[in-house]
Motif scaffolding. Structure first.
Motif, short mmCIF file in Angstrom:
data_model
loop_
_atom_site.label_atom_id
_atom_site.label_comp_id
_atom_site.label_asym_id
_atom_site.label_seq_id
_atom_site.Cartn_x
_atom_site.Cartn_y
_atom_site.Cartn_z
N GLN A 152 4.66 21.63 -24.18
CA GLN A 152 5.81 22.35 -24.71
C GLN A 152 5.46 23.78 -25.10
OE1 GLN A 152 7.28 19.79 -27.85
NE2 GLN A 152 7.36 18.03 -26.45
N THR A 153 4.23 23.98 -25.64
CA THR A 153 3.80 25.34 -26.00
C THR A 153 3.55 26.18 -24.76
OG1 THR A 153 2.77 24.50 -28.02
CG2 THR A 153 2.06 26.67 -27.24
N LEU A 154 2.93 25.56 -23.75
CA LEU A 154 2.57 26.29 -22.54
C LEU A 154 3.79 26.67 -21.71
CD1 LEU A 154 0.11 27.26 -20.80
CD2 LEU A 154 0.23 25.06 -19.64
N LEU A 155 4.72 25.74 -21.59
CA LEU A 155 5.86 25.96 -20.69
C LEU A 155 7.02 26.67 -21.37
CD1 LEU A 155 5.82 22.54 -18.83
CD2 LEU A 155 4.84 24.71 -18.09
N GLN A 156 7.30 26.32 -22.64
CA GLN A 156 8.39 26.93 -23.40
C GLN A 156 9.68 26.97 -22.56
OE1 GLN A 156 6.98 30.69 -24.98
NE2 GLN A 156 5.46 29.67 -26.29
N GLU A 157 10.10 28.17 -22.14
CA GLU A 157 11.36 28.28 -21.38
C GLU A 157 11.14 28.24 -19.87
OE1 GLU A 157 14.24 28.18 -22.88
OE2 GLU A 157 13.17 28.10 -24.81
N ASP A 158 9.88 28.09 -19.42
CA ASP A 158 9.61 28.09 -17.98
C ASP A 158 10.12 26.80 -17.34
OD1 ASP A 158 8.21 30.55 -17.39
OD2 ASP A 158 6.62 29.80 -18.69
N GLU A 159 10.55 26.92 -16.11
CA GLU A 159 11.05 25.77 -15.37
C GLU A 159 9.96 25.24 -14.44
OE1 GLU A 159 14.72 24.63 -12.28
OE2 GLU A 159 14.32 26.72 -12.86
N LEU A 160 9.84 23.93 -14.39
CA LEU A 160 8.90 23.31 -13.45
C LEU A 160 9.58 23.21 -12.09
CD1 LEU A 160 7.22 20.47 -15.56
CD2 LEU A 160 6.14 22.54 -14.65
N LEU A 161 8.91 23.77 -11.07
CA LEU A 161 9.48 23.83 -9.72
C LEU A 161 8.62 23.01 -8.76
CD1 LEU A 161 10.13 27.69 -9.64
CD2 LEU A 161 11.81 25.88 -10.12
N PRO A 162 9.21 22.45 -7.70
CA PRO A 162 8.42 21.70 -6.72
C PRO A 162 7.36 22.59 -6.06
CG PRO A 162 10.76 21.27 -6.43
CD PRO A 162 10.66 22.41 -7.40
N LEU A 163 6.16 22.07 -6.00
CA LEU A 163 5.05 22.79 -5.38
C LEU A 163 4.76 22.23 -3.99
CD1 LEU A 163 2.68 24.85 -5.82
CD2 LEU A 163 1.35 22.91 -6.65
N CYS A 164 4.65 20.93 -3.90
CA CYS A 164 4.43 20.26 -2.61
C CYS A 164 4.84 18.80 -2.75
CB CYS A 164 2.97 20.37 -2.16
SG CYS A 164 1.80 19.59 -3.28
N THR A 165 5.04 18.14 -1.62
CA THR A 165 5.48 16.75 -1.60
C THR A 165 4.58 15.95 -0.67
OG1 THR A 165 7.77 17.43 -1.97
CG2 THR A 165 7.43 15.21 -1.11
N VAL A 166 4.28 14.73 -1.08
CA VAL A 166 3.48 13.83 -0.25
C VAL A 166 4.25 12.53 -0.07
CG1 VAL A 166 1.22 12.79 0.11
CG2 VAL A 166 1.43 14.78 -1.38
N GLU A 167 4.52 12.17 1.15
CA GLU A 167 5.14 10.88 1.46
C GLU A 167 4.14 10.07 2.27
OE1 GLU A 167 9.51 10.77 2.33
OE2 GLU A 167 9.19 12.93 2.67
N PHE A 168 3.83 8.87 1.78
CA PHE A 168 2.79 8.09 2.47
C PHE A 168 2.97 6.60 2.20
CE2 PHE A 168 1.34 9.30 -1.71
CZ PHE A 168 0.57 8.26 -2.18
N THR A 169 2.36 5.83 3.07
CA THR A 169 2.30 4.37 2.91
C THR A 169 0.93 4.02 2.36
OG1 THR A 169 3.83 3.99 4.74
CG2 THR A 169 2.41 2.16 4.10
N ARG A 170 0.92 3.19 1.35
CA ARG A 170 -0.34 2.78 0.72
C ARG A 170 -0.53 1.28 0.88
NH1 ARG A 170 -2.19 4.85 -5.10
NH2 ARG A 170 -3.02 6.46 -3.70
N LYS A 171 -1.62 0.90 1.53
CA LYS A 171 -2.02 -0.50 1.61
C LYS A 171 -3.11 -0.70 0.58
CE LYS A 171 -0.89 -0.98 6.52
NZ LYS A 171 -1.39 -1.34 7.87
N THR A 172 -2.85 -1.61 -0.35
CA THR A 172 -3.73 -1.71 -1.51
C THR A 172 -4.13 -3.15 -1.80
OG1 THR A 172 -3.93 -1.12 -3.85
CG2 THR A 172 -1.77 -1.82 -3.08
N ALA A 173 -5.28 -3.30 -2.47
CA ALA A 173 -5.76 -4.61 -2.90
C ALA A 173 -6.78 -4.41 -4.01
CB ALA A 173 -6.39 -5.38 -1.75
N LEU A 174 -6.92 -5.40 -4.87
CA LEU A 174 -7.94 -5.40 -5.91
C LEU A 174 -9.19 -6.11 -5.37
CD1 LEU A 174 -5.83 -6.26 -9.08
CD2 LEU A 174 -6.69 -4.01 -8.37
N ILE A 175 -10.33 -5.49 -5.58
CA ILE A 175 -11.59 -6.04 -5.07
C ILE A 175 -12.54 -6.30 -6.23
CG2 ILE A 175 -13.56 -5.64 -3.54
CD1 ILE A 175 -11.83 -3.78 -1.91
N GLN A 176 -13.04 -7.52 -6.32
CA GLN A 176 -13.97 -7.91 -7.37
C GLN A 176 -15.39 -7.59 -6.88
OE1 GLN A 176 -12.78 -10.03 -10.28
NE2 GLN A 176 -14.65 -9.19 -11.18
N LEU A 177 -15.93 -6.48 -7.35
CA LEU A 177 -17.26 -6.07 -6.88
C LEU A 177 -18.38 -6.81 -7.58
CD1 LEU A 177 -16.93 -2.19 -6.51
CD2 LEU A 177 -16.48 -3.99 -4.84
#
Length: 499
Positions: A113-138
């Motif tokens: 809140q201190t850093l941004l104050q009245e500044d607006e957050l704007l889109p910088l970049c977008t990532v669209e992807f498929t994630r195949k995931t699993a938990l692995i017991q090492l």
């Protein structure tokens, strides 16, 4: 709200390697039942127009999962070494894809809140992807989430593919993750990816700002505990070696550069005997010897005039068959080198072994550690001088030790000493390469039946021998300058007088 420290390693592989990943016995047998999922993810990174968050070392991300669940995450820049990153992250759920500045953590909320104050957050970049995931017991204590990501990163009208493997520690030890990565590298090609998706998006926008560097400078001094310095320098050197193995469309395999890096690693490894168990140290030394044994023949053979495309002297045309023999040997060695180095598992295994380093009770400070090692190195140097050492390869181990010591001194900022030492190291290795090349030519002569060819080859070896002697003289001159610099540090010899 979720908060904590994200610890993960981001990796690249070939298309075939990514396809095989979840089917590898090493992976398949360790997957926790019911933990495999496929997710459609949409990430959008935001910042102010003048990149305030980026300049402050933070990244703000909104994520949509499977088209319905939203969350906002703020990450610190953290530290990334050899693809392994450690950073703080805070996440809050959202009802819609709009940024919020509170709900993360009290101190972070205030900072935003201190850093941004009245500044607006704007889109910088977008990532669209498929994630195949699993938990692995090492192990009994360590669980990681494995995620194969494939998609597209978009910044304005620019696009880039996303094809990477992430292994994130959910609980447990970093050591277990590096051991698993070392084993995985024996099954599929792996290279570290130093850049986060956010950093890749920044690069795609063409932003030329100067965000804070990853982590803080080590700030080493003479009182630093030596195993900490040793482990960091070994990891940095091995990371450079892995980078040299990353394939590229217009990038040739740099055997000389990789050999130099591995010689530095070998020197550091020699210095690390007190930090590792005998078994771990010996295993690492064997791995390095295997890599060096592949690269060294390529190095001294590819320096031939023929490989540098210089015209063959007419007066030595009778040597053509012998030169062809030498070239054939170079081609065979280069192919063997490429075949061996295509699998970078040895470097990953060395990275894992380096994490096993412990403190050396006999040398509690870096100052004392260097005193002992320099004193030992100077004694070995004197022994070789007294013995005459007609074969420069007899100095190979000592030159490796010098490379390791210079790497340590470089970390302490000893510029003058390092400059002199590097000149000596480089001159002597040129002499070694020339000497080895003469030996290769002589070996070719042994198989020649034609007397004229043998005599001509002997004459050429004589010319090469003259050049070898000149290089030895230059190496000796560089050595004298180096030892004059060493003499400026009498503290390095003080331990020789201690009882």
């Amino acid at each position: 709200m979720a908060q904590g420290q994200e610890k993960e390693i981001k990796l690249l592989s070939t298309k075939a390697g990514r396809r095989k990943f979840f089917q590898l016995p090493l992976v398949k047998e360790k997957i926790i039942p019911g933990s495999r999922h496929t997710l459609d993810l949409w990430n959008q990174y935001l910042d102010t127009r003048d990149r305030k968050l980026t300049r402050s070392g933070m990244a703000y991300r909104i994520r949509r999962t499977n088209g319905k669940a939203f969350e906002a995450t703020v990450k610190s820049q953290g530290k990334t070494v050899n693809g392994f990153s450690s950073r703080e992250e805070y996440t809050v759920p959202l009802t819609k894809p709009e940024p919020v500045l509170q709900g993360f953590a009290p101190q972070l909320d205030q900072k935003l809140q201190t850093l941004l104050q009245e500044d607006e957050l704007l889109p910088l970049c977008t990532v669209e992807f498929t994630r195949k995931t699993a938990l692995i017991q090492l192990s009994a204590v360590t669980v990681v989430e494995a995620a194969l990501d494939q998609g597209t990163l978009t910044a304005g009208d620019k696009k880039a593919p996303i094809e990477e493997l992430e292994l994130e520690i959910k609980r447990g030890q970093e050591r277990d993750l590096l051991r698993f990565t070392a084993a995985l590298a024996q099954a599929i090609p792996l290279w570290p990816e130093e850049r986060s998706k956010f950093k890749r998006g920044l690069d795609l926008t063409g932003w030329k700002g100067n965000p804070p560097k990853d982590g803080k400078a080590p700030g080493w001094n003479q009182e630093t505990e030596p195993s900490e310095v040793w482990r960091t320098l070994v990891q940095q050197a091995l990371g450079r070696g892995l980078d040299l193995l990353v394939p590229g469309e217009n990038r040739e395999f740099e055997s000389r550069e990789l050999l130099t890096v591995l010689q530095q690693c070998a020197g550091l490894w020699n210095l690390g005997q007190g930090f590792l168990s005998r078994t771990s140290w010996k295993k690492g030394r064997d791995l390095l010897d295997g890599l060096l044994g592949v690269l060294e023949p390529v190095d001294y053979l590819e320096t031939s005039d023929r490989q540098r495309e210089k015209p063959f002297p007419e007066e030595l045309l009778s040597l053509e068959p012998a030169w062809q023999w030498l070239e054939d040997r170079w081609v065979a060695a280069a192919q063997h080198c490429a075949d061996c180095c295509a699998r970078e598992a040895a470097l990953w295994q060395l990275l894992y072994l380096a994490t096993l380093a412990k403190k050396d009770g006999e040398n509690p400070t870096l100052e004392k550690f260097l005193q002992v090692r320099w004193n030992r190195w100077q004694q070995e140097q004197q022994f070789l001088e007294d013995a005459g050492s007609p074969d420069p390869w007899e100095r190979k181990g000592q030159l490796e030790d010098l490379a390791g010591l210079l790497t340590l001194e470089r970390g302490l900022g000893e510029k003058r000493l390092v400059k002199r030492g590097e000149a000596y190291w480089e001159k002597w290795w040129k002499y070694c390469r020339s000497y080895a090349r003469t030996g290769a030519l002589a070996e070719g002569a042994e198989g020649a039946r034609d007397r004229e060819l043998t005599l001509s080859l002997a004459a050429l070896c004589g010319q090469e021998g003259i050049r070898t002697e000149k290089r030895r003289d230059k190496a000796d001159a560089a050595g004298k300058a180096f030892f004059r610099e060493v003499a400026r540090h009498p503290e390095w010899s003080c331990l020789a007088k201690e009882k």
